[in-house]
Design a protein around this motif. Structure first.
Motif, mmCIF file in Angstrom:
data_model
loop_
_atom_site.group_PDB
_atom_site.id
_atom_site.type_symbol
_atom_site.label_atom_id
_atom_site.label_comp_id
_atom_site.label_asym_id
_atom_site.label_seq_id
_atom_site.Cartn_x
_atom_site.Cartn_y
_atom_site.Cartn_z
ATOM 1 N N LYS A 6 0.768 -1.217 0.103
ATOM 2 C CA LYS A 6 -0.044 0.039 -0.017
ATOM 3 C C LYS A 6 0.988 1.015 -0.019
ATOM 4 O O LYS A 6 2.041 1.221 0.270
ATOM 5 C CB LYS A 6 -0.871 0.059 1.333
ATOM 6 N N ASP A 9 -2.766 6.058 3.037
ATOM 7 C CA ASP A 9 -3.262 5.869 4.379
ATOM 8 C C ASP A 9 -4.870 5.671 4.474
ATOM 9 O O ASP A 9 -5.395 5.982 3.509
ATOM 10 C CB ASP A 9 -3.046 6.939 5.232
ATOM 11 N N THR A 10 -5.541 5.193 5.375
ATOM 12 C CA THR A 10 -6.965 4.854 5.468
ATOM 13 C C THR A 10 -7.594 5.469 6.691
ATOM 14 O O THR A 10 -6.775 5.642 7.471
ATOM 15 C CB THR A 10 -7.332 3.356 5.369
ATOM 16 N N ARG A 30 -14.119 5.061 7.577
ATOM 17 C CA ARG A 30 -14.424 4.467 6.348
ATOM 18 C C ARG A 30 -14.297 3.102 6.285
ATOM 19 O O ARG A 30 -15.182 2.384 5.407
ATOM 20 C CB ARG A 30 -13.835 5.384 5.384
ATOM 21 N N VAL A 31 -13.200 2.486 6.835
ATOM 22 C CA VAL A 31 -13.011 1.067 6.656
ATOM 23 C C VAL A 31 -13.981 0.453 7.407
ATOM 24 O O VAL A 31 -14.441 -0.536 6.940
ATOM 25 C CB VAL A 31 -11.673 0.854 7.217
ATOM 26 N N LYS A 86 -16.709 -2.088 5.845
ATOM 27 C CA LYS A 86 -16.789 -3.627 6.151
ATOM 28 C C LYS A 86 -18.265 -3.984 6.641
ATOM 29 O O LYS A 86 -18.758 -4.883 6.427
ATOM 30 C CB LYS A 86 -15.785 -3.535 7.609
ATOM 31 N N HIS A 103 -7.524 1.404 -1.477
ATOM 32 C CA HIS A 103 -6.759 1.231 -0.144
ATOM 33 C C HIS A 103 -7.982 0.819 0.930
ATOM 34 O O HIS A 103 -7.691 0.061 1.466
ATOM 35 C CB HIS A 103 -6.121 2.219 0.128
ATOM 36 N N HIS A 104 -9.198 1.948 0.915
ATOM 37 C CA HIS A 104 -10.431 1.526 1.871
ATOM 38 C C HIS A 104 -10.813 0.140 1.726
ATOM 39 O O HIS A 104 -11.485 -0.422 2.561
ATOM 40 C CB HIS A 104 -11.140 2.725 1.901
ATOM 41 N N ARG A 105 -11.164 -0.159 0.231
ATOM 42 C CA ARG A 105 -11.712 -1.141 0.003
ATOM 43 C C ARG A 105 -11.090 -2.711 0.644
ATOM 44 O O ARG A 105 -11.808 -3.596 1.064
ATOM 45 C CB ARG A 105 -12.173 -1.517 -1.472
ATOM 46 N N ALA A 131 -8.686 -2.529 2.770
ATOM 47 C CA ALA A 131 -8.561 -2.748 4.469
ATOM 48 C C ALA A 131 -9.720 -3.176 5.038
ATOM 49 O O ALA A 131 -9.870 -3.754 6.025
ATOM 50 C CB ALA A 131 -8.345 -1.289 4.796
ATOM 51 N N SER A 132 -11.108 -2.738 4.304
ATOM 52 C CA SER A 132 -12.470 -3.010 4.746
ATOM 53 C C SER A 132 -12.513 -4.699 4.670
ATOM 54 O O SER A 132 -13.017 -5.499 5.652
ATOM 55 C CB SER A 132 -13.583 -2.316 4.112
#
Length: 403
Positions: free
Chosen positions: A118, A121-122, A126-127, A131, A208-210, A212-213
């Motif tokens: 990565k 940052d996340t 949002r993560v 989720k 990145h958020h997707r 991490a989720s």
């Protein structure tokens, strides 16, 4: 590196152009209303199930409604599920570029072990939100954009595979052409997996958020016997096939300085040249463009010696040399004085934003390279927010990964 085929859900062939959409957030209110009023097959009806009665739903109720609407699309055979696990080869052709990649499941374990790397940052909220969305709706239709290094074997395979008849061939309203080939032969699937198994690292370009989720979802529910939670859907694309744009900045106010004082302060670190009315933008790294009081300027950094790849990143330099010390901006995410315009939009967008009084000054950057992105990821360094705008942007509702 482990990738897997999956039993995807996709639109019926005769409805694919009607079903697929741009990302929900990209629509203006008028565009959204038009799609939802006149296209009953649009996947936007799944993503926004309360549109018809204009309800404001709680998070839990909305997620349940999304799941219900998705199920209705399947029951009506607007969406259909593959009989066996498959890969897809997907091509997006615009006026200027062609993007081609493989849609597959990538392993959460590789992500956890930092083999899928990565550079952004996340935000925890949002993560957590996405989720919960994944858990309660039971599907994901937004692949993570993941890059792989140049690979001659895959390149030759892609060229040859494109000669076969596709599953889909359609155009979207922005005049892009979309082609999807289904890969279901077991030997072909095994060969593709073998090519990726030899790669040491993959890199997240967007999503990145997707990702991490998906990791958080696996951590909470992965022991329940649902094997699909061990993977997240990705669009795997060769790193040389990406188009990386910069994110330009516009700022309100000069932190108490006059325009003349601000330009004089810039001359400490930059060679400042007044370009007057020339629509000038940076032509190389360490150059910056500026639009202030009806004139364009070029800013060339005087000292280009840096200790790390992060310090040498143009977005970081702009923050360290201008945004923070001169304009007093400390929080790039939340400071209301700064806004971001993707480099895919014309430079006149910045000029218009300033001329109309929405902001005081605009800054144009030179886009980061894939090598910079990889070096940052390899060293566990994080880019400043809104440093890159990367294409391709993928359509919702084309391929669905069920959880």
């Amino acid at each position: 590196m482990k990738i897997v085929p999956f039993k995807a859900v996709r639109p019926a062939r005769d409805k694919v152009a009607l079903v697929t959409t741009r990302s929900y957030d990209e629509y203006t209110p008028a565009e959204l209303a038009s799609q939802l009023d006149y296209n009953p097959f649009s996947f936007l009806h799944v993503l926004n199930p309360a549109y018809l009665n204009q309800q404001k739903l709680s998070e839990a109720v909305r997620f349940k409604a999304v799941h219900t609407r998705y199920t209705e699309f399947k029951d009506d055979e607007v969406l259909r599920q593959e009989a066996t696990p498959v890969f897809y080869l997907y091509e997006i052709q615009s006026k200027s570029r062609v993007f081609t990649g493989i849609i597959a499941g990538t392993a959460i374990e590789d992500y956890k072990q930092n083999r899928i790397k990565k550079h952004e940052d996340t935000l925890p909220y949002r993560v957590e939100y996405f989720k919960d969305y994944l858990h309660q709706t039971g599907f994901n239709t937004e692949p993570v954009l993941v890059t792989y290094p140049q690979h001659k074997g895959l390149e030759e395979w892609i060229i040859a595979r494109k000669q076969r008849r596709p599953l889909y061939l359609f155009s979207s309203l922005n005049r892009d052409k979309h082609t999807l080939w289904r890969i279901r032969d077991e030997q072909e699937i095994a060969w593709i997996q073998e090519q990726f198994s030899g790669m040491e690292s993959l890199y997240i370009a967007d999503g990145h958020h997707r990702s991490a989720s998906s990791e958080l979802l696996f951590d909470q529910y992965g022991q329940d016997g649902n094997a699909s939670l061990g993977y997240f859907m990705s669009f795997l694309i060769c790193e040389s096939n990406l188009k990386i744009y910069e994110y330009n900045r516009v700022v309100s106010g000069l932190n108490g300085l006059s325009a003349r004082q601000f330009v004089e302060a810039l001359e400490v670190d930059f060679e400042v040249t007044n370009r007057h009315l020339e629509l000038w933008k940076p032509e190389q790294k360490f150059e910056f463009g500026m639009y202030l009081e009806d004139e364009f300027y070029s800013l060339k950094l005087r000292d280009t010696a840096f200790k790390s790849v992060l310090e040498a990143l143009d977005a970081q330099i702009l923050y360290d040399k201008i945004l923070h010390p001169l304009l007093g901006i400390t929080d790039l995410r939340n400071d209301g004085r700064i806004d971001y315009i993707p480099g895919s939009r014309p430079i006149t967008t910045i000029k218009e934003t300033v001329d109309e009084g929405h902001c005081t000054v605009g800054f144009m950057l030179y886009p980061a390279s894939i090598d910079e992105i990889k070096q940052l990821a390899d060293n566990d360094l994080i880019m400043p927010p809104k440093s890159t705008y990367i294409e391709p942007k993928l359509r919702s509702g084309l391929v669905v990964y069920e959880l």
